[in-house]
Design an enzyme around this catalytic site. Structure first.
Site, PDB file in Angstrom:
ATOM      1  NE  ARG A 119      37.932 -45.798  70.478  1.00 16.86           N
ATOM      2  CZ  ARG A 119      36.684 -44.993  70.775  1.00 16.86           C
ATOM      3  NH1 ARG A 119      35.911 -45.441  71.616  1.00 16.86           N
ATOM      4  NH2 ARG A 119      36.373 -44.019  69.954  1.00 16.86           N
ATOM      5  CD  GLU A 167      42.008 -46.944  69.302  1.00 15.36           C
ATOM      6  OE1 GLU A 167      41.667 -45.937  69.769  1.00 15.36           O
ATOM      7  OE2 GLU A 167      41.090 -47.669  68.100  1.00 15.36           O
ATOM      8  CB  SER A 224      42.439 -43.914  66.102  1.00 14.28           C
ATOM      9  OG  SER A 224      41.278 -42.953  65.599  1.00 14.28           O
TER      10      SER A 224
HETATM   11  P1  FAD Z   1      41.713 -57.735  64.646  1.00 16.81           P
HETATM   12  O1  FAD Z   1      42.460 -56.628  64.168  1.00 16.81           O
HETATM   13  O2  FAD Z   1      41.871 -59.020  63.810  1.00 16.81           O
HETATM   14  O3  FAD Z   1      42.073 -58.141  66.064  1.00 16.81           O
HETATM   15  C1  FAD Z   1      42.226 -57.205  67.118  1.00 16.81           C
HETATM   16  C2  FAD Z   1      42.652 -57.671  68.317  1.00 16.81           C
HETATM   17  O4  FAD Z   1      41.682 -58.553  68.827  1.00 16.81           O
HETATM   18  C3  FAD Z   1      43.920 -58.695  68.204  1.00 16.81           C
HETATM   19  O5  FAD Z   1      44.513 -58.599  69.611  1.00 16.81           O
HETATM   20  C4  FAD Z   1      43.091 -60.101  67.953  1.00 16.81           C
HETATM   21  O6  FAD Z   1      43.916 -61.164  68.513  1.00 16.81           O
HETATM   22  C5  FAD Z   1      41.935 -59.888  69.145  1.00 16.81           C
HETATM   23  N1  FAD Z   1      40.723 -60.778  68.579  1.00 16.81           N
HETATM   24  C6  FAD Z   1      40.099 -60.776  67.259  1.00 16.81           C
HETATM   25  N2  FAD Z   1      39.002 -61.649  67.352  1.00 16.81           N
HETATM   26  C7  FAD Z   1      39.169 -62.151  68.577  1.00 16.81           C
HETATM   27  C8  FAD Z   1      38.258 -63.429  68.955  1.00 16.81           C
HETATM   28  N3  FAD Z   1      37.307 -63.688  68.363  1.00 16.81           N
HETATM   29  N4  FAD Z   1      38.737 -63.552  70.174  1.00 16.81           N
HETATM   30  C9  FAD Z   1      39.666 -63.300  70.851  1.00 16.81           C
HETATM   31  N5  FAD Z   1      40.390 -62.187  70.486  1.00 16.81           N
HETATM   32  C10 FAD Z   1      40.255 -61.757  69.245  1.00 16.81           C
HETATM   33  N6  FAD Z   1      37.783 -48.893  66.032  1.00 16.81           N
HETATM   34  C11 FAD Z   1      37.042 -48.221  66.835  1.00 16.81           C
HETATM   35  O7  FAD Z   1      37.026 -48.584  68.207  1.00 16.81           O
HETATM   36  N7  FAD Z   1      36.095 -47.078  66.477  1.00 16.81           N
HETATM   37  C12 FAD Z   1      36.300 -46.668  65.318  1.00 16.81           C
HETATM   38  O8  FAD Z   1      35.561 -46.005  64.803  1.00 16.81           O
HETATM   39  C13 FAD Z   1      37.253 -47.294  64.190  1.00 16.81           C
HETATM   40  N8  FAD Z   1      37.349 -47.197  63.172  1.00 16.81           N
HETATM   41  C14 FAD Z   1      38.279 -47.627  62.270  1.00 16.81           C
HETATM   42  C15 FAD Z   1      38.399 -47.207  60.945  1.00 16.81           C
HETATM   43  C16 FAD Z   1      39.283 -47.786  60.159  1.00 16.81           C
HETATM   44  C17 FAD Z   1      39.694 -47.199  58.617  1.00 16.81           C
HETATM   45  C18 FAD Z   1      40.313 -48.886  60.791  1.00 16.81           C
HETATM   46  C19 FAD Z   1      41.277 -49.739  59.747  1.00 16.81           C
HETATM   47  C20 FAD Z   1      40.106 -49.133  61.980  1.00 16.81           C
HETATM   48  C21 FAD Z   1      39.039 -48.726  62.831  1.00 16.81           C
HETATM   49  N9  FAD Z   1      38.979 -48.997  64.049  1.00 16.81           N
HETATM   50  C22 FAD Z   1      37.918 -48.501  65.009  1.00 16.81           C
HETATM   51  C23 FAD Z   1      39.878 -50.208  64.773  1.00 16.81           C
HETATM   52  C24 FAD Z   1      39.274 -51.613  64.488  1.00 16.81           C
HETATM   53  O9  FAD Z   1      38.383 -51.551  63.333  1.00 16.81           O
HETATM   54  C25 FAD Z   1      38.376 -52.126  65.401  1.00 16.81           C
HETATM   55  O10 FAD Z   1      39.057 -52.181  66.739  1.00 16.81           O
HETATM   56  C26 FAD Z   1      37.714 -53.621  65.315  1.00 16.81           C
HETATM   57  O11 FAD Z   1      36.896 -53.931  66.359  1.00 16.81           O
HETATM   58  C27 FAD Z   1      38.847 -54.623  65.135  1.00 16.81           C
HETATM   59  O12 FAD Z   1      38.164 -55.601  64.650  1.00 16.81           O
HETATM   60  P2  FAD Z   1      39.315 -56.935  63.864  1.00 16.81           P
HETATM   61  O13 FAD Z   1      38.215 -58.008  63.386  1.00 16.81           O
HETATM   62  O14 FAD Z   1      39.770 -56.291  62.497  1.00 16.81           O
HETATM   63  O15 FAD Z   1      40.500 -57.184  64.785  1.00 16.81           O
HETATM   64  P1  NAP Z   2      36.114 -35.767  65.271  1.00 14.38           P
HETATM   65  O1  NAP Z   2      34.682 -35.860  65.228  1.00 14.38           O
HETATM   66  O2  NAP Z   2      36.994 -34.972  64.425  1.00 14.38           O
HETATM   67  O3  NAP Z   2      36.701 -35.353  66.716  1.00 14.38           O
HETATM   68  C1  NAP Z   2      38.052 -35.348  67.254  1.00 14.38           C
HETATM   69  C2  NAP Z   2      38.078 -36.271  68.566  1.00 14.38           C
HETATM   70  O4  NAP Z   2      37.490 -35.646  69.633  1.00 14.38           O
HETATM   71  C3  NAP Z   2      37.321 -37.424  68.603  1.00 14.38           C
HETATM   72  O5  NAP Z   2      38.336 -38.677  68.543  1.00 14.38           O
HETATM   73  C4  NAP Z   2      36.447 -37.643  69.673  1.00 14.38           C
HETATM   74  O6  NAP Z   2      36.820 -38.606  70.809  1.00 14.38           O
HETATM   75  C5  NAP Z   2      36.342 -36.346  70.324  1.00 14.38           C
HETATM   76  N1  NAP Z   2      35.364 -35.627  70.511  1.00 14.38           N
HETATM   77  C6  NAP Z   2      34.518 -34.978  69.359  1.00 14.38           C
HETATM   78  N2  NAP Z   2      33.273 -34.655  69.593  1.00 14.38           N
HETATM   79  C7  NAP Z   2      33.089 -34.998  71.150  1.00 14.38           C
HETATM   80  C8  NAP Z   2      31.940 -34.860  71.879  1.00 14.38           C
HETATM   81  N3  NAP Z   2      31.064 -34.325  71.743  1.00 14.38           N
HETATM   82  N4  NAP Z   2      32.402 -35.575  73.196  1.00 14.38           N
HETATM   83  C9  NAP Z   2      33.334 -36.161  73.448  1.00 14.38           C
HETATM   84  N5  NAP Z   2      34.542 -36.461  72.744  1.00 14.38           N
HETATM   85  C10 NAP Z   2      34.294 -35.844  71.534  1.00 14.38           C
HETATM   86  O7  NAP Z   2      36.676 -37.240  65.283  1.00 14.38           O
HETATM   87  P2  NAP Z   2      37.027 -38.217  64.065  1.00 14.38           P
HETATM   88  O8  NAP Z   2      38.250 -38.458  63.700  1.00 14.38           O
HETATM   89  O9  NAP Z   2      36.377 -37.597  62.689  1.00 14.38           O
HETATM   90  O10 NAP Z   2      36.237 -39.440  64.417  1.00 14.38           O
HETATM   91  C11 NAP Z   2      34.950 -39.657  64.710  1.00 14.38           C
HETATM   92  C12 NAP Z   2      34.475 -40.706  65.599  1.00 14.38           C
HETATM   93  O11 NAP Z   2      35.062 -41.912  65.037  1.00 14.38           O
HETATM   94  C13 NAP Z   2      35.262 -40.516  67.025  1.00 14.38           C
HETATM   95  O12 NAP Z   2      34.195 -41.147  67.929  1.00 14.38           O
HETATM   96  C14 NAP Z   2      36.236 -41.372  66.866  1.00 14.38           C
HETATM   97  O13 NAP Z   2      36.775 -42.205  67.973  1.00 14.38           O
HETATM   98  C15 NAP Z   2      35.753 -42.708  65.896  1.00 14.38           C
HETATM   99  N6  NAP Z   2      36.936 -43.107  65.227  1.00 14.38           N
HETATM  100  C16 NAP Z   2      37.825 -44.258  65.698  1.00 14.38           C
HETATM  101  C17 NAP Z   2      38.721 -44.599  64.943  1.00 14.38           C
HETATM  102  C18 NAP Z   2      39.405 -45.731  65.496  1.00 14.38           C
HETATM  103  O14 NAP Z   2      40.225 -46.481  64.932  1.00 14.38           O
HETATM  104  N7  NAP Z   2      39.447 -45.992  67.006  1.00 14.38           N
HETATM  105  C19 NAP Z   2      38.932 -44.382  63.805  1.00 14.38           C
HETATM  106  C20 NAP Z   2      38.273 -43.412  62.965  1.00 14.38           C
HETATM  107  C21 NAP Z   2      37.153 -42.805  63.609  1.00 14.38           C
HETATM  108  P3  NAP Z   2      36.494 -40.123  70.822  1.00 14.38           P
HETATM  109  O15 NAP Z   2      37.453 -40.571  69.787  1.00 14.38           O
HETATM  110  O16 NAP Z   2      36.813 -40.574  72.093  1.00 14.38           O
HETATM  111  O17 NAP Z   2      34.945 -40.180  70.296  1.00 14.38           O
END
Ligand code: FAD
Ligand code: NAP
Length: 342
Positions: free
Chosen positions: A163, A338, A237
């Site tokens: 991340r 994050e 998250s």
């Molecule tokens: P924004 O929120 O608009 O911006 C985020 C940052 O990036 C800001 O600092 C902004 O200035 C910068 N930025 C945006 N666009 C540009 C650009 N073109 N150039 C330079 N900087 C830029 N993330 C995960 O990694 N895994 C997940 O599974 C995941 N699940 C999510 C689920 C939900 C319900 C929600 C609400 C969020 C989740 N996220 C997850 C987080 C998020 O969706 C991601 O980080 C996504 O990439 C953000 O995109 P955005 O366009 O909305 O960014």
């Molecule tokens: P989950 O499956 O309930 O698991 C809980 C956490 O344990 C996850 O965050 C994941 O880490 C870790 N995990 C589970 N299985 C794993 C494996 N086999 N090896 C290594 N790590 C493992 O998680 P969840 O909340 O439902 O989310 C599912 C996936 O979607 C995850 O990958 C999570 O990161 C992603 N997600 C991200 C966001 C966001 O905003 N960043 C929001 C929702 C979901 P990791 O997060 O490192 O994968």
């Protein structure tokens, strides 16, 4: 160029926090982009928003906010095994995943239903279900906001981590990402070993998974587990999963034998959700489901902080600080946010 002043951001961030952008430009094509970055007067204070799904607004945004609406995709290289597709940065991430599945291109199906834009995906190297952007990333094009010059970043140059990328540290705020090129596969390898994917595929009656069924399974799991930002404001998250040393983990295991763990290259990853669930505002309470006014911790996902209506960004930030403190006191682990706090 479409420019407006005192623009409410409530619907442009998935937390649905009320804040104003002093001035906003809606960027829709490359000509506007060049003009914008050639005008040095505009560059004093500049912020970029894509889908607003990874930001927490704690105050009104001063200066200029750029809303990215650059659209388009094109195939720039193709062999028998792979296709390189260049996506303009304002494209919606999930729609691009669906386009890939539709066109039988594999690699990002596990990243289905992540909100936001293509251009923000490299910023935190988005990841889910065992796949990260860096696994398919080839290059990105970005404009240096100080000089207007376009720079092409390779995979190595982005310094992707968990991340994390160079855009969160060394060159934070310095570049506007214009396009991202991904390598997508014609010969598919489905990753079904992570989390609930295999179980969901079984429920769906799928014996031989393909990229479409994996995408469908991920969409089903996410829709059932995660709060929809259209109904309850959130940014997914709020914290990263911390990685601790083997020694630290062993000492925690003595007191908390149920603590889940995943060995990774840098040490042992422990789920932040578990730590938050097992600490709380007082010693006999859990943060999970906690609510004060309109801000809280989601009742099913302890990693997700939520805005039930009128919470301010400052209130959510303060709650996140209380959570960090209580997790540190109980487990001696420092959680890292994050979400990008503005
Ligand atoms: P924004 O929120 O608009 O911006 C985020 C940052 O990036 C800001 O600092 C902004 O200035 C910068 N930025 C945006 N666009 C540009 C650009 N073109 N150039 C330079 N900087 C830029 N993330 C995960 O990694 N895994 C997940 O599974 C995941 N699940 C999510 C689920 C939900 C319900 C929600 C609400 C969020 C989740 N996220 C997850 C987080 C998020 O969706 C991601 O980080 C996504 O990439 C953000 O995109 P955005 O366009 O909305 O960014
Ligand atoms: P989950 O499956 O309930 O698991 C809980 C956490 O344990 C996850 O965050 C994941 O880490 C870790 N995990 C589970 N299985 C794993 C494996 N086999 N090896 C290594 N790590 C493992 O998680 P969840 O909340 O439902 O989310 C599912 C996936 O979607 C995850 O990958 C999570 O990161 C992603 N997600 C991200 C966001 C966001 O905003 N960043 C929001 C929702 C979901 P990791 O997060 O490192 O994968």
């Amino acid at each position: 160029m479409n420019r407006r002043y005192q623009v409410p951001l409530d619907d442009l961030n998935t937390f649905h926090i009320h804040a104003l952008a002093e001035s906003m430009i809606y960027l829709t094509n490359l000509e506007e982009c060049k003009a914008l970055f050639a005008d040095q007067n505009l560059l004093e204070e500049i912020h970029f928003i894509g889908g607003g799904s990874n930001i927490l607004l704690t105050e009104d945004i001063k200066g200029l906010t750029v809303l990215n609406q650059l659209k388009g995709k094109s195939v720039i290289h193709e062999t028998d095994d792979e296709v390189h597709v260049k996506f303009m940065s304002g494209e919606n991430w999930h729609e691009c995943v669906l386009w890939c599945v539709e066109n039988n291109l594999g690699g990002i199906e596990n990243l289905s239903l992540i909100p936001g834009t293509i251009g923000a995906a490299p910023i935190q190297n988005i990841g889910a279900y065992g796949v990260e952007l860096k696994d398919v990333f080839v290059t990105l094009e970005a404009i240096d906001v100080n000089t207007g010059a376009v720079h092409v970043f390779s995979n190595a140059e982005c310094e992707f981590g968990y991340r994390d990328s160079i855009f969160k540290h060394k060159v934070k705020g310095q570049y506007f990402i214009l396009s991202v090129t991904l390598s997508l596969s014609k010969q598919h390898v489905c990753h079904t070993e992570y989390g609930m994917i295999a179980e969901e595929l079984q429920k769906m009656g799928v014996e031989k998974p393909d990229i479409r069924s994996v995408s469908d399974a991920v969409i089903k799991i996410r829709s059932s587990k995660l709060p929809n930002p259209d109904h309850i404001g959130n940014a997914g998250s709020f914290f990263k999963n911390p990685i601790v040393t083997q020694e630290h983990f062993q000492s925690l295991k003595i007191h908390y034998p149920d603590l889940p763990s995943y060995p990774v290259e840098e040490g042992i990853k422990v789920p932040a959700a578990w730590l938050i669930e097992h600490s709380g505002p007082s010693s006999n309470q859990s943060w999970k489901g906690y609510r004060r006014g309109d801000c809280g911790v989601h009742e099913r996902q302890a990693l997700v902080l939520v805005n039930y209506g009128e919470a301010s960004g400052k209130e959510i930030l303060e709650l996140s600080t209380r959570i960090i403190t209580s997790v540190q006191q109980r487990f001696n682990i420092l959680l890292e946010r994050e979400v990008n706090v503005w």
